[in-house]
Motif scaffolding. Structure first.
Motif, PDB file in Angstrom:
ATOM      1  N   THR A  60       8.484  -7.617 -13.111  1.00 44.43           N
ATOM      2  CA  THR A  60       8.322  -6.525 -11.687  1.00 44.43           C
ATOM      3  C   THR A  60       6.954  -5.969 -11.876  1.00 44.43           C
ATOM      4  OG1 THR A  60       9.146  -5.089 -10.475  1.00 44.43           O
ATOM      5  CG2 THR A  60       9.787  -5.048 -13.011  1.00 44.43           C
ATOM      6  N   SER A  61       6.307  -6.155 -10.983  1.00 45.71           N
ATOM      7  CA  SER A  61       5.019  -5.272 -10.862  1.00 45.71           C
ATOM      8  C   SER A  61       5.363  -3.908 -10.312  1.00 45.71           C
ATOM      9  CB  SER A  61       3.565  -5.837 -10.069  1.00 45.71           C
ATOM     10  OG  SER A  61       4.309  -6.278  -8.977  1.00 45.71           O
ATOM     11  N   TYR A  62       6.046  -3.801  -9.551  1.00 43.53           N
ATOM     12  CA  TYR A  62       6.498  -2.569  -8.792  1.00 43.53           C
ATOM     13  C   TYR A  62       7.345  -1.704  -9.639  1.00 43.53           C
ATOM     14  CZ  TYR A  62       5.838  -3.576  -3.686  1.00 43.53           C
ATOM     15  OH  TYR A  62       5.204  -3.812  -2.727  1.00 43.53           O
TER      16      TYR A  62
ATOM     17  N   ILE B 169       0.960  -1.174  -0.160  1.00 48.78           N
ATOM     18  CA  ILE B 169      -0.031   0.052  -0.112  1.00 48.78           C
ATOM     19  C   ILE B 169       0.967   1.019  -0.002  1.00 48.78           C
ATOM     20  CG2 ILE B 169      -1.843   1.214   1.083  1.00 48.78           C
ATOM     21  CD1 ILE B 169      -2.646  -1.528  -0.172  1.00 48.78           C
ATOM     22  N   GLY B 170       1.949   1.367   0.841  1.00 52.73           N
ATOM     23  CA  GLY B 170       2.762   2.327   0.763  1.00 52.73           C
ATOM     24  C   GLY B 170       3.444   2.961  -0.399  1.00 52.73           C
ATOM     25  N   TYR B 171       3.702   1.835  -1.019  1.00 49.99           N
ATOM     26  CA  TYR B 171       4.393   2.058  -2.417  1.00 49.99           C
ATOM     27  C   TYR B 171       3.261   2.693  -3.470  1.00 49.99           C
ATOM     28  CZ  TYR B 171       7.077   1.131  -6.932  1.00 49.99           C
ATOM     29  OH  TYR B 171       7.485   1.220  -8.080  1.00 49.99           O
ATOM     30  N   GLU B 172       2.398   1.998  -3.661  1.00 44.42           N
ATOM     31  CA  GLU B 172       1.154   2.431  -4.553  1.00 44.42           C
ATOM     32  C   GLU B 172       0.406   3.951  -4.194  1.00 44.42           C
ATOM     33  OE1 GLU B 172      -0.820  -1.709  -5.587  1.00 44.42           O
ATOM     34  OE2 GLU B 172      -1.487  -0.910  -3.878  1.00 44.42           O
TER      35      GLU B 172
ATOM     36  N   PHE C 271       2.569   0.408   7.957  1.00 40.67           N
ATOM     37  CA  PHE C 271       2.624  -0.881   7.100  1.00 40.67           C
ATOM     38  C   PHE C 271       3.372  -0.388   5.721  1.00 40.67           C
ATOM     39  CE2 PHE C 271       0.646  -5.149   8.847  1.00 40.67           C
ATOM     40  CZ  PHE C 271       0.591  -4.525  10.032  1.00 40.67           C
ATOM     41  N   GLY C 272       2.829   0.725   5.234  1.00 41.06           N
ATOM     42  CA  GLY C 272       3.290   0.984   4.019  1.00 41.06           C
ATOM     43  C   GLY C 272       4.850   1.505   3.900  1.00 41.06           C
ATOM     44  N   ALA C 273       5.459   2.082   4.901  1.00 35.16           N
ATOM     45  CA  ALA C 273       6.769   2.540   5.065  1.00 35.16           C
ATOM     46  C   ALA C 273       7.580   1.503   5.610  1.00 35.16           C
ATOM     47  CB  ALA C 273       6.736   3.713   5.989  1.00 35.16           C
TER      48      ALA C 273
END
Length: 577
Positions: free
Chosen positions: A452-454, A207-210, A350-352
């Motif tokens: 890679t999805s990221y 979540i943090g990345y998105e 969580f995201g970080a």
């Protein structure tokens, strides 16, 4: 030698063709992006890796040759002649592998994979895996209930796709084997509930990345938005994620299969061969088997695995909280300090967090707990327990090798600018209603080629949001739909790619051959993707309510399963009607 001749012949042909092309002057471009100058040659590494992976079923060789062709192309771009290009390209492979291993995130992932392998070996040796399998078998009366339990477990491990792949497989493998469910089907169940659920969960390591990508993209066009709120609004438009989870549920309940998966299930039912002959995973289970001394208990599995999950959650929060406190984001720091256990604080923490470090730490703690339990119950001595743990790590060593090569290939493609070239190749003028579909397909192609999805999300998000805003100004739903298409297309391509880390981990967790898993899963992923486009992105882009499009998409899923699928009950030895 004959099996190796064709792959090396392909590389030789490519090298020969490149030698016939006049060598351009790239002296000023070698340190930059080569996408514009090299053009189609930037596609050679992923094409070589993917084609050879399907043709030879040898993923290590395929990835290695993909990296090698990429380094040769880079040397060629620098003005080297073909002979020197091949020589220096070969030596450059080591540099890319070392760079991949030196990355803290990558190193943490490999460590957690190895340690979880040791943890599974300890749990197996204490009889915990067998006991929990026997306990689940009482509820799993047949292939339907077994697959439904696997599906539910996959949804429960929503917080991280890596943890999902490495926890659910070893737990359910003995039960699945008892029901004669093919390893390919088990790998699909795991893979289809890993990234699809982690990508849309309200709190997860994704979540943090998105949210960060969404926030940066909106800021680039001068809009200050609630990025998490935008993320929440994209969830109904994540057609592939939602429909894939639904697809798994329906096929599990109806036992209907089609394509290569149907053949795998028939093989498992009729010949009791859970793994296709010739697969490299055939003897994995024997490597983990250790004679249990004393009474076995489900707690020998539940306590270590439970501790892995609990310490993962604790680690995600504490690690992420510390990262936020060390940052310069005053607003988030204030929220963390004033309401440390609120939903917002948990979400931000969580995201970080660094999932690679947290999962490694949690797996190490769980291994220590499993070791102490085994010694205290008399199943093995402390020294023997250490040996079992190390041997368990060895069984997943090949996973680490494959991941390192996959990351190295990604590094080569990043230097070549493969993804940038794909964007420039496939982009152009189009009707606005086709933009979400185009973004979804472009994301799928890039993530399939790069594994890679990221990385795909990072490439497309800064392009998609400004483009959607410009095409339909004043239509926030269209922008949200396009944002969801980025996130979902990346997951679809990653889900289908043989060089994706989650695909690799899912096959390993299930004890399936990687290419067997990819071949059986690919038709299902493509079918769901087509339905996502035809009954999701196209009609909603024309104005249909997403709350109407989703049920229609689910009906289409059911129709496809019943039209193309045939029931395969793996516990029924009668010939198929």
């Amino acid at each position: 030698m004959k099996k190796l001749f064709k792959p090396f012949s392909l590389v030789l042909v490519i090298a020969t063709l490149m030698s016939l092309i006049p060598t351009p002057v790239f002296a000023q471009e070698v340190n930059g992006n080569l996408a514009n100058s090299m053009g189609p040659l930037t596609l050679i590494p992923p094409i070589v890796a993917i084609i050879l992976a399907f043709a030879t079923k040898n993923v290590v060789l395929s990835l290695f040759l993909g990296i090698f062709t990429g380094t040769v192309v880079i040397q060629y771009a620098g003005g080297a002649n073909m002979l020197l290009g091949i020589l220096y390209g070969f030596t450059d492979i080591v540099d890319y592998v070392l760079a991949s291993l030196a990355d803290p995130w990558n190193a943490g992932i490999i460590l957690q994979v190895l340690v979880i392998g040791g943890l599974i070996a300890l749990i197996t040796s204490t009889g915990g895996a067998r006991a929990i399998a026997e306990s689940l078998a009482k509820k799993a009366k047949g292939p339907v209930s077994t697959q439904l339990i696997t599906w539910v477990l996959g949804l429960m491990i929503f917080f991280d796709d890596y943890a999902n792949a490495l926890i659910v497989g070893p737990i359910m493998r003995p039960v699945s084997d008892k029901m004669k469910i093919s390893r390919e089907r088990l790998a699909f169940l795991i893979d289809a509930t890993a990234a699809p659920i982690a990508g849309i969960a309200l709190i997860s390591t994704w979540i943090g990345y998105e949210v960060g990508l969404i926030n940066d993209a909106f800021q680039s066009i001068g809009q200050d938005v609630n990025a998490y709120g935008i993320f929440l609004q994209t969830i109904p438009y994540r057609f592939y994620n939602i429909l894939m989870l639904f697809f798994v549920l329906i096929t599990s309940v109806t036992l209907r299969e089609f394509g290569p998966m149907r053949k795998a299930q028939k093989r498992s039912r009729d010949t009791h061969e859970l793994i296709a002959k010739g697969s490299h995973m055939e003897n994995q289970d024997e490597e983990l088997e250790v004679v249990v001394k004393g009474k076995t208990s489900v707690w020998n599995a539940l306590i270590p695995i439970g501790s892995l999950i609990v310490f993962s959650f604790v680690g995600f929060y504490t690690n992420g909280r510390q990262a936020i406190l060390d940052s310069n984001n005053a607003a988030v720091i204030q929220v963390i300090e004033n309401s440390p256990f609120s939903f917002v604080s948990m979400r931000e923490a969580f995201g970080a967090s660094d999932a690679s470090v947290v999962l490694f730490q949690a797996a190490l703690i769980a291994s220590i707990i499993a070791l102490i339990m085994g010694v205290s119950q008399g199943h093995f001595t402390f020294g023997k327990g250490i040996d079992i743990w190390v041997n368990g790590m060895k069984t997943l060593m090949i996973t680490g090798v494959i991941l390192l090569l996959a990351w190295s290939l990604s590094g080569v493609m990043g230097e070549l600018g493969t993804a940038d070239y794909l964007v420039s190749l496939l982009s152009g003028t189009m009707p606005p209603v086709l933009l979400p579909t185009f973004i979804f397909l472009l994301g799928a192609i890039i993530s399939f080629a790069t594994g890679t999805s990221y990385g795909t999300m990072g490439i497309l998000m800064p392009l998609a949001i400004p483009l959607a805003t410009a095409m339909q100004p004043g239509n926030p739903d269209f922008v949200i739909m396009s944002t969801g298409a980025v996130l979902t297309g990346a997951i679809f391509g990653d889900h289908a790619s043989p060089i994706s880390d989650t695909t690799i981990l899912s096959s390993m967790g299930a004890g399936s051959n990687l290419m067997d898993h990819v071949k059986t899963q690919l038709p299902y992923a493509v079918a769901v993707a087509i339905i996502s486009i035809l009954f999701g992105y196209i009609p909603t882009a024309f104005g249909m309510s997403v709350m109407l499009a989703l049920p229609i998409g689910m009906i289409a899923i059911v129709a496809v399963i019943f039209i193309f699928g045939k029931k395969i009950d793996t516990t029924d030895n009668l010939s198929e009607e």
